[in-house]
Design an enzyme around this catalytic site. Structure first.
Site, short mmCIF file in Angstrom:
data_model
loop_
_atom_site.label_atom_id
_atom_site.label_comp_id
_atom_site.label_asym_id
_atom_site.label_seq_id
_atom_site.Cartn_x
_atom_site.Cartn_y
_atom_site.Cartn_z
NE ARG A 182 51.33 7.66 3.42
CZ ARG A 182 51.08 6.53 4.10
NH1 ARG A 182 49.93 6.39 4.75
NH2 ARG A 182 51.95 5.57 4.14
CD GLU A 219 52.69 10.07 8.92
OE1 GLU A 219 52.85 10.93 8.05
OE2 GLU A 219 52.87 8.85 8.72
#
Length: 773
Positions: A308, A720
């Site tokens: 990620r 997030e």
């Protein structure tokens, strides 16, 4: 827009009525579980003697690795993390022995009676040491587009450097906790403070050598998690289960705060080497990035986190030629793990440093350079891994935020302040975030639900997501009520339980509402289809005219009615009773899997995200050049949440994520000594943000009129993405420091930008300035 609703546990939280694992009443048979852990970062276990501890009155069990009946493993993916150390310890805090005693005092006394002989071994305590010793955790990963080397060679200008970010402690208010209740035969019921009940079930079953159907895991709520309970909650649950199986009595383990910080993994420290090419206007031409992550002693989720970080190495900017390489390195520290943003913050922060350096080199406002390089709508809209960036709201957010924040007026004010003040400097920064939403491990993008309708018209919703304070259950409750067309008061969301909804994914990747909301909607639709079919028959029988079709039956405002004839109406409760007496099942499972998600790791290409969330922040700081202290004067945030299911909860998530992000960027620093001992493992030595650290003027707004197609009620994930907006505070501090040298030199300031780091950066700037002159 869906009406805003208060967090369903708000009153319970502030009154102390919320029940956490440690609050669950248990009979006086319950034992206290205690973990004896390694005092060394790396050592051989030469010998040990448990006899004195076992003989202590009040001690029911003392276990070592030899007493584990199944697999000695806690690793969720790679089985390289022992449940209990066997022949060797790999970090300070690694569990070696387990004790079950009548109370904590007795357990601690027993721990003092355990004799262990260790032979210390060389240890790698830092990422730099691991890189120097080539201590790789596994193979490197790559993502490439075009020819970065050739483009860099031909670029008019180059910036290159090294970015470093430190660890971050999760600091959830409720420490790692589990309560295990033994049942008949091999059965266990575990109350676990976990984001991932199904994985706790699996790991416990493997360790105890029993079938998964013998292990039930339930999570009512967590007192915070932030990723720290995605995999590492397995630990205390497994330890409690081993002791409960051995003693046949309930066992609870709740880690003391200091022990929790010593034993558990953190956000991954990163070292990122970068080189970027650009033209005279500041347009990015090429980017070459080498990302290095500190994985700690075992794999955990490190490669998914690295992946990620690589996916977000370019953040919100189109770059024609890109080369991204990532590696995870093994050190003798606790296994680093998931943390809000999951690698995204580290990748994005390095890219934002590059943009700032380009702006200072060209003597332009960094906001201008950012806007020039945004992904566009119809061209320059493909990520380095090949996914087309759709529904891009970057330009819209930029225009609205620069206007609402008065960014350019603030810039003039900052410049004026700096011209008049010698010992204080102000800084201003605007930064965007483009964050991909979905688990990048494709098969995890699935969710289940079980919805029960009772004869009194009330509804009980079970789903696979877990509540950690983020308001997931509140949103799920709203979704169920809206889909049924009934009042909120008629719906309850139960504790998450593996016997109700099996094989669930972790509540993580900001996908809790996306996945579980759609699963609940699917279950409700199945029930509505059944009810509508029966009600159509009921209306036709009652009125003697077969004019009502099941497609005419609607659910709204607590009623079920024929949309073509308003007279044909019953209450939802009456409709349920009609269906019950007609022997219709009033319980349904639901399921959802995210479509069109895939990624080829060998090729470094694919479509790993279902959509992107966008946001932007403007932050203004003032730095005291004599002390290194900074004040966060103002922050403006505009964030894209699609059509918000619950604006109040979404706004709270944005504010909380931003503050946690600025903590990572400024105050939160983990320090280890050369022996691998964590030096600041308590609230008095580890500084999370307090009310004095948040913006004096804090303005948060949700982007309006941007529904997100294909998601639950056209909403977007929010947990997030706003975390990365805290990076704007670090950039603003660097802008203020740059003013010390009249913006002629680049300040050297990594993360976290503590007071000490800021002072050292100022000294470095002044030294370089004197040499430059």
């Amino acid at each position: 827009m869906i009406p805003s609703n208060m967090h369903q546990s708000a009153y319970k939280h502030v009154s102390g009525a919320s029940v956490y694992v440690d609050d669950i009443p248990v009979q006086d048979q319950m034992l206290t579980g205690f973990v004896v852990y390694s005092p060394h970062a790396h050592a051989k276990i030469v010998s040990f003697d448990l006899s004195k501890a076992q003989a202590l009155p009040g001690v029911l069990a003392v276990l070592s690795a030899a007493d584990i009946p199944g697999e000695n493993n806690l690793g969720p993916i790679v089985h390289d993390e022992p449940c209990l150390a066997e022949n060797e310890v790999s970090f300070v805090g690694q569990a070696v022995f387990l004790i079950a005693a009548e109370d904590e005092e007795t357990a601690r006394a027993a721990a003092d009676l355990i004799y262990v002989e260790y032979k210390t071994l060389p240890a790698l305590i830092s990422l730099e040491q691991a890189m120097a010793q080539n201590s790789l955790m596994g193979p490197k990963r790559t993502i490439k587009r075009g020819d970065a080397d050739k483009a860099l060679a031909e670029a008019p200008h180059i910036v290159k450097g090294r970015f470093k970010s430190g660890a971050q402690e999760h600091w959830y208010l409720e420490t790692q906790t589990a309560l295990c209740l033994p049942g008949e035969d091999d059965e266990l019921f575990i109350h676990s403070s976990t984001q991932n009940p199904s994985e706790v079930q699996a790991v416990v079953a493997e360790a105890l050598n029993i079938a998964r159907n013998a292990v039930t895991v339930e999570t009512r709520r967590m007192g915070g998690a932030f990723g720290g309970k995605e995999t590492q909650a397995h630990h205390v649950a497994s330890w409690a289960a081993l002791l409960a199986q051995k003693t046949k009595r309930p066992v609870k383990i709740r880690l003391f705060r200091d022990d929790d910080q010593i034993m558990t993994g953190k956000r991954h420290p990163f070292i990122i080497d970068y080189e970027a090419g650009f033209d005279d206007q500041g347009m990015l031409l090429a980017l070459k990035v080498e990302q290095n992550a500190d994985g700690g002693a075992a794999t955990d989720l490190s490669f998914a986190i690295l992946e990620r970080a690589m996916f977000h190495a370019e953040n919100a900017y189109y770059i024609p030629h890109v080369s991204i390489t990532g590696r995870v390195w093994k050190t003798n520290l606790p296994s680093n793990t998931a943390f809000r943003g999951f690698g995204g913050p580290q990748g994005i922060a390095a890219m934002e440093e590059i943009i700032d350096r380009i702006a200072r080199f060209l003597k332009k406002d960094a906001a201008e350079i950012r806007q020039k390089n945004f992904y566009q709508l119809d061209k320059n809209n493909t990520a380095p891994y090949g996914q087309v960036i759709t529904n891009n709201n970057l330009e819209l957010i930029y225009n609205r935020l620069t206007d609402s924040s008065g960014y350019f007026e603030q810039r003039r004010e900052v410049n004026g302040f700096n011209a008049q003040n010698e010992f204080a400097k102000q800084g201003l920064a605007l930064m965007p975030v483009k964050f991909g939403i979905s688990f990048t491990t494709s098969f995890l993008n699935q969710a289940g639900a079980l919805v029960n309708v009772y004869q009194d018209g009330t509804v009980l919703v079970n789903h696979g997501g877990t509540e950690m304070g983020q308001g997931l259950h509140t949103k799920i409750r709203q979704i169920a009520a809206l889909e049924f067309g009934i009042p909120l008061e008629s719906v309850i969301v139960s504790a998450t339980n593996t016997s109700k909804v099996p094989n669930t994914s972790a509540t993580a990747a900001s996908s809790g509402t996306d996945l579980n909301g759609m699963a609940v909607k699917n279950a409700v639709e199945r029930l509505k289809f059944r009810i509508a079919f029966q009600l159509a028959q009921y209306f036709n029988e009652k009125y003697g005219v077969e004019s009502t079709l099941d497609s005419h039956v609607m659910f709204k405002n607590g009623a079920v009615f024929d949309a073509t004839d308003a007279a044909r109406t019953v209450s939802f409760k009456e409709a349920v009773q009609i269906c019950y007496f007609r022997q219709l099942p009033l319980s349904a499972t639901g399921f959802y899997r995210t479509p069109d998600i895939y990624f080829d790791r060998e090729k470094g290409a694919g479509h790993p995200f279902y959509y992107y969330a966008y946001g932007m922040a403007v932050s203004k700081v003032e730095v005291d050049l004599l002390t290194g202290n900074h004040k966060l004067l103002r922050s403006d945030i505009l964030h894209d949440v699609g059509d918000s299911i619950n604006p109040d909860i979404d706004r709270g998530q944005i504010e909380g994520a931003f503050v946690q992000g600025l903590g990572w960027c400024t105050t939160e620093e983990c320090k280890w000594d050369e022996q691998g001992n964590l030096l600041n493992h308590s609230p008095d030595t580890y500084k999370i943000p307090t009310i004095r650290d948040i913006p004096r003027d804090f303005r948060v707004a949700l982007l309006k009129d941007v529904p997100n197609p294909g998601t639950i009620r056209q909403s977007k994930a929010v947990g997030e993405p706003p975390f990365m907006l805290g990076i704007s505070v670090w950039l603003a501090i660097k802008d203020a420091l740059s003013a010390v040298a009249a913006h002629q030199l680049e300040p050297e300031l990594n993360l976290p930008a503590t007071n000490e780091a800021i002072l050292l950066s100022i000294e470095n700037l002044r030294r370089r300035q004197s040499e430059h002159i």
